[in-house]
Design an enzyme around this catalytic site. Structure first.
Site, PDB file in Angstrom:
ATOM      1  N   ARG A  55       0.836  -1.199   0.000  1.00  0.00           N
ATOM      2  CA  ARG A  55       0.000   0.000   0.000  1.00  0.00           C
ATOM      3  C   ARG A  55       0.876   1.257   0.000  1.00  0.00           C
ATOM      4  NH1 ARG A  55      -3.065   3.474  -1.437  1.00  0.00           N
ATOM      5  NH2 ARG A  55      -3.922   4.938   0.076  1.00  0.00           N
ATOM      6  N   SER A  97       6.629  32.312  10.131  1.00  0.00           N
ATOM      7  CA  SER A  97       7.399  32.238  11.363  1.00  0.00           C
ATOM      8  C   SER A  97       6.532  32.767  12.475  1.00  0.00           C
ATOM      9  CB  SER A  97       8.656  33.097  11.221  1.00  0.00           C
ATOM     10  OG  SER A  97       9.135  33.466  12.498  1.00  0.00           O
ATOM     11  N   LYS A 139       9.410  36.462   7.052  1.00  0.00           N
ATOM     12  CA  LYS A 139      10.101  35.260   6.588  1.00  0.00           C
ATOM     13  C   LYS A 139       9.311  34.395   5.618  1.00  0.00           C
ATOM     14  CE  LYS A 139      13.212  32.994   8.714  1.00  0.00           C
ATOM     15  NZ  LYS A 139      13.882  32.065   9.616  1.00  0.00           N
ATOM     16  N   ASN A 159      10.137  30.683   5.000  1.00  0.00           N
ATOM     17  CA  ASN A 159      11.035  29.560   5.265  1.00  0.00           C
ATOM     18  C   ASN A 159      10.821  28.420   4.269  1.00  0.00           C
ATOM     19  OD1 ASN A 159      12.435  30.525   7.546  1.00  0.00           O
ATOM     20  ND2 ASN A 159      10.651  30.117   8.828  1.00  0.00           N
ATOM     21  N   ARG A 161      14.187 -19.119  13.158  1.00  0.00           N
ATOM     22  CA  ARG A 161      13.541 -17.838  13.472  1.00  0.00           C
ATOM     23  C   ARG A 161      14.266 -17.251  14.652  1.00  0.00           C
ATOM     24  NH1 ARG A 161       8.539 -17.979  15.322  1.00  0.00           N
ATOM     25  NH2 ARG A 161       8.203 -20.253  15.365  1.00  0.00           N
TER      26      ARG A 161
END
Lengths: 441, 441, 441, 441
Positions: D120, D276, D282, D284, D315
């Site tokens: 998946r 920010s 800003k 970012n 195992r």
């Protein structure tokens, strides 16, 4: 208990809970509320603002799914949390809304919250550590005189005592725990620096607020913010890794001693422990299995956290963001290894009879070293070695013991108790005592 | 100097030499000779045997290629070394040949030799560390008032000083060095346990010989042998990794500040340093490059050493054997990072003019936070934020500074020095002083 | 053979030699000479220049110590090598000196040299791999019907055959080898890009020279230079890590089967193999020890190389420089694990009698699953399980076998061969054949 | 969406959901139901049993907390799940209760469930990968002629095009994706072996049931069970690590190009992205930040999974148990890096004007190589180099361009377009095309 299925072999319930959404949220809110109180105390924000913020934080109706999604958008949980908290303040006390998160940057929230979460983890670990130490001390004392094969490179070697073995585990784990405590204490430190780590928003009151905030939260106030200086976090990670390794060594030894062919110890078992879905006869060493698994994971997690130390300038693009979930996974691994070993030590079944049987099955071959020490000064190194090689190689086919075989093979006098385990333990008991009480030596 | 080509970017010459064949051989022989002296002193072997062994060790004609090949066959260098040493004793003093390696196991030789080699490494590092600390303290003091952009997520942020930056590097590296020294000291420990770690071959004299041996070698005598308890080694490895990370952070910052577009510092250059085979104009930050490279390698090496902690029983099949070359590579990486940063710090050229230029190029946008703190209590959080977003977004296209733009956009009074870097440094200088003198706080 | 002491447990002699100074120097000179030939062929440099450069390269008097020291200063061995080669050309053919390294950057030299060195490593590995596969196929066929305990979580489980076990090792190692060969082939690629990876110095002849150069060196010509795109190198490292892990699994199994208490296999031994300095009786599984040690080191080395993938822009500051010695260490670890397992498989002594003894010692308890399958449909899941738990818990104390105990404990009819190993092997032989000939399925 | 706060910077919502309790439970139940169907089809269990088991699995009232707690007690989720499922069958169809989990071991459930979960994940990744490739191809084509500085060791180098840069990212990521798809396909494999991996409980019908079961689940049927042969899992982990590294390289480049001083690209921004908490100005580079963070975590996680390859016998005690959560964390890291880069590429703003500005700011110094190629054949290597060093060093202080400075400094004729970027791109466009269409070359 909030342990998920995917982490059910990688965390204890308590340590899964320690990083649950509720705990993480609380830790971040604790920072915001304490920040407001500290600001009010020092006088950089109005006193009622702190109360308004605390009241808003208590409402408890933060939508975690939204917060997590916004945190990912923002690259930090601190920013959306501050926004959500401010929204709540606005409803009741609009004038104080602006004082939410005053002077802080979102990484201050995230880092300090993590330090608060880790402090709680330390307490969880401490309880199990005490139990483990006590159980191992008891095992060591009870089996101070229980002889068993030494094993080197997985082959039989001269005897040791199980008491020495248990003391060795305990001493190493204790050393690691002492280092870990030191690292926890070093990392019990406030993060508060504002945008660039200068607390510029607070003018000349930055350090005063920091100190008040640290005191309120019960954290230490560092010399300066450490947004991009992660050595304390990395050192804590490293200490967790080393500690988990020492627990893993004990677990590995137990799983090997519990092999059916060896059968010198058994894990305690108990409800749901050690069974098999297909094999009714089995008693699997599950505690050791989980601890070994934790010790396999830890080194890579430590490497991940060390790799995060290269953080740019004042705050990094991709540094601490990588730490959060890794730190949680690492302390959870350590805690699962610890809880597993505490349980194993508490209920370990020791089988002295099988230990003796395995020793005897070597027919004294493990005392060949002792024989060599008597023969070599007389016969010379090579002759002594050749004779012993010859004798040892025939022990199994010819039956009898090394002492018997040597009696007919050489005239060099051997001690009468040549293959008595008790007579060839050297400093085992002395070492055991020193390991249990290292401070006294 | 024995640096090979394949390691020329991964070790300093001094630290390559520290693990040269000659040094490794000497360290193993030092163990064997000291063991004989200790045995003679305590009386477990004849006194002349110690002299004979020391004389044989001095002959210097050990064939390294043969020794290395036999060591691989045996899975340990200690075993063939003892054999080769015994052969030499046999020639001159056949009666004493058997006393070579008396009571020891081959891992005793290998582990103790490594501890002796590491002690030498510590001295090499200490000299460079002192130079680095001194240079950074000087840089920090000289530039206590040199303002520059703070940078967070690689974007401009309110100003800091270069003095604070240098102090931050120094404080973090010093903390790491303190932890490393502690780890070195913890690991400065004798390994001596004989076959199973009980010193059985020495009867009740095991601890007496151990103590004499440790004293002779200048090592600490542990509570008990630690053949399969590797926490001290792992903790040292971890400390080396954390230390290298702190050096790497400094190197990363320098390489970023040295970008042509930033141009705030230059590495010292000098003969053979920083040139390009094709580009005459270049001044490459080679010291930082080597330190960053070291810091990229270190986390994996630490993980390798932590993974070695799972050692079976009394001595493991595949544990310490994996440590030897990894430890050497790790301490060499740390040392190269350190030497590189010591050189860089010593000769670093700082360009305050460019720092100021880069700050000014933001047109005061980095002071938007400061403006917000004044506007928000008046206008409310969202209105203040919206206004600032609007103004900042137009700064570049419209020219002028934030102060000028705000003067016409709002009636909220702003401080006259709104976009003066010196007026918005908060606790920078205070933090700088605390970082340089952490003990005073 | 140039194996040093510090690497004597981490590389075979052949693979130490493969990265000796001489080999590294030759590989770099091979690049420079082939570059000149390609340039001459395409017409970008004068034809006699190629001869002059080849002649200079043959002089053989390159001072390695100087080269290594300068390489560290320059942050690359390519730059000082080109300079030293040019000096030599100047002496004899001054007019052609400028054509040394024409159009290339120093990383072209270093990367291509590494690819040439790795190609040689592949050949070394291929020989041992073939031997290992052959030996394991033989072991598997010989022991197709040799029953032994299955072991899960280190506890007894229903029987398997040693043939299946050997086939499992072989199939996994073969899958890993196939992946590794693919990664080697992908990485057998020229690096040639000049200063910025555009081959600008060669105008419109860049690709023509690249293709001639690749052909001359027997490398593939990539779509474009890959100075900062290290996925092929990282994928090779990863494949080496996975391969070493599969070898380590085999080694771990052997070392466990060789335990004295199990005694189902013995390593071949032979001169200098498996002895102990102190214990004449020992037969240590040294080959497995070395392979396990290699497999402990490999994951961290892989992590180190993956961490190097974050390389800036056209060529990085601290990326490939960290790869060189790490890649060498990794391929050497893989090769030592392989050679060790090839030797172990070739001479492995299998003890079917002991395998049977260990099986019988379970008194048929490992067939409890089989009994359950017969009882559960009759008695129900819980009743069947409870009865079997009861019976199995008493087997040891009461003597007798599971079949006997069940006969008196339940009326459910059991197969007559309930505890015959041969009757409960399921698809073991079928699986074994499919593993040995995976392509046929 | 089930993303928790602690993982909000380490997984996308979709990939957090892919490992939610519900999904993990469903995957395990899918195995149990398909096993019953396959058993019924082959005739080893009664046909109605399969229906009864399917009906019980659909009830949906499994208590996850209890299941997780029991899984930890048992060391595996498979065992308590089978027990809980059997309880439910007992209520409605007691006769068929015993056929739950018939012939399987608990690791069969856990491993197969993980393979279903990973399948998946592959689909989730595939969608983003397609978007990323398309966006990068478009960026590359649009900017085929957009010149910008090459940058090596973070210093200016001869020009490249942004089209070449984008093509380089795309080609490397595509190569890694191709390897990853192969690894996913290799790992899309059933685990079904029963207690010892021989399917003994199924007599001679083991392979028939295996094939029916694999077909039912849409998995491949391997040659044999692989409980302790983890190379496919390790190879998948390695491929995920390499892939994440290639994405991280792109992210690192973007974050560097987005520096204010460079300003050559901007991330798309958008709601909640890049802001920010303290700095309104800003923008970012959050997408790059998250991708870099993922790439910092991945190498350690890969190391953790490689370290798990050493699994004992049939195992292991501590092998696959360590894989589960690590694999989830690794694929989530890869997916977050991918989604981030897909978003960044889709909306990346490229600023050709700034690229040109940064190029011009070097005053032509990056064409010194080109000048050298003209001068060296005339003046000799050293004289040409010395002259260029002299000229370049004075460019900044004296103003003017390299072409102008050379015109007065030497009589060697230079091309008229010496410092025209378009005239010194070499094979850039050719390389770009080859990178975009590797199959055609």
């Amino acid at each position: 208990m909030s342990m998920s299925l995917i982490e059910c072999l990688a965390a204890t319930g308590e340590l899964a809970e320690a990083f649950s959404d509720q705990r993480v949220l609380e830790a971040m809110l604790e920072f915001e509320c304490a920040l407001a109180r500290a600001g009010a105390r020092v006088g950089v924000i109005p006193a009622p603002a702190a109360d308004a913020i605390a009241a808003a934080a208590r409402t408890g109706d933060f939508d975690i799914a939204t917060l997590a999604a916004r945190a990912q958008r923002a690259g930090t949980p601190g920013l959306p949390l501050a926004a959500m908290l401010a929204e709540r303040v606005r409803v009741c006390a609009p004038a104080y809304e602006v004082y939410v998160h005053w002077g802080a940057t979102s990484q201050d929230t995230a880092d300090t919250a993590m330090m608060l979460l880790l402090r709680r983890c330390r307490e969880i670990l401490a309880a199990d550590q005490e139990q483990l130490e006590r159980a191992l001390a008891r095992l060591s004392d009870e089996h101070a005189a229980t002889v068993m094969l030494g094993r080197t490179l997985l082959q039989p070697a001269p005897p040791v005592t199980f008491g020495l073995k248990a003391a060795g585990w305990r001493a190493s784990i204790r050393r690691c725990w002492a280092r870990l405590l030191e690292a926890f204490e070093e990392a019990r430190v406030l993060q508060f620096g504002g945008a660039s780590g200068t607390l510029a928003a607070l003018g000349d009151r930055g350090i005063a607020v920091s100190e008040a905030l640290a005191e309120d939260l019960g954290l230490r106030c560092p010399e300066a913010p450490w947004h991009a200086h992660r050595d304390r976090v990395a050192a804590l990670a490293a200490a967790l890794g080393v500690y988990t390794g020492a627990l893993g060594k004990m677990a590995l030894d137990i799983s090997l001693l519990a092999q059916a062919e060896v059968a010198e110890v058994s894990e305690p078992g108990g409800a749901g422990r050690g069974g098999s879905s297909t094999m009714p006869h089995k008693r699997n060493p599950i505690a050791s299995t989980l601890a070994v698994a934790a010790a396999r994971r830890a080194p890579g997690l430590v490497a991940g956290l060390l790799a995060c130390m290269l953080q740019e300038h004042e705050r990094a693009a991709g540094g601490w963001q990588a730490e959060w979930s890794t730190l949680a996974a690492l302390v959870q691994s350590a805690g699962l290894a610890l809880a597993s070993m505490a349980e194993a030590a508490e209920g370990l079944q020791v089988h002295p009879g099988n230990m003796r049987r395995n020793l005897d099955a070597t027919r004294g071959a493990v005392f060949a070293e002792r024989a060599f020490l008597h023969m070599a000064p007389v016969l010379g190194r090579e002759a002594a070695r050749a004779l012993l090689d010859h004798v040892c190689a025939r022990l199994d086919s010819e039956g009898g013991t090394l002492a018997e075989a040597l009696a007919s093979a050489t005239e060099v006098a051997m001690p009468g108790d040549l293959d008595s385990p008790d007579a060839y333990l050297g400093s085992a008991e002395n070492f055991r005592r020193r390991l249990l009480s290292p401070q006294e030596d």
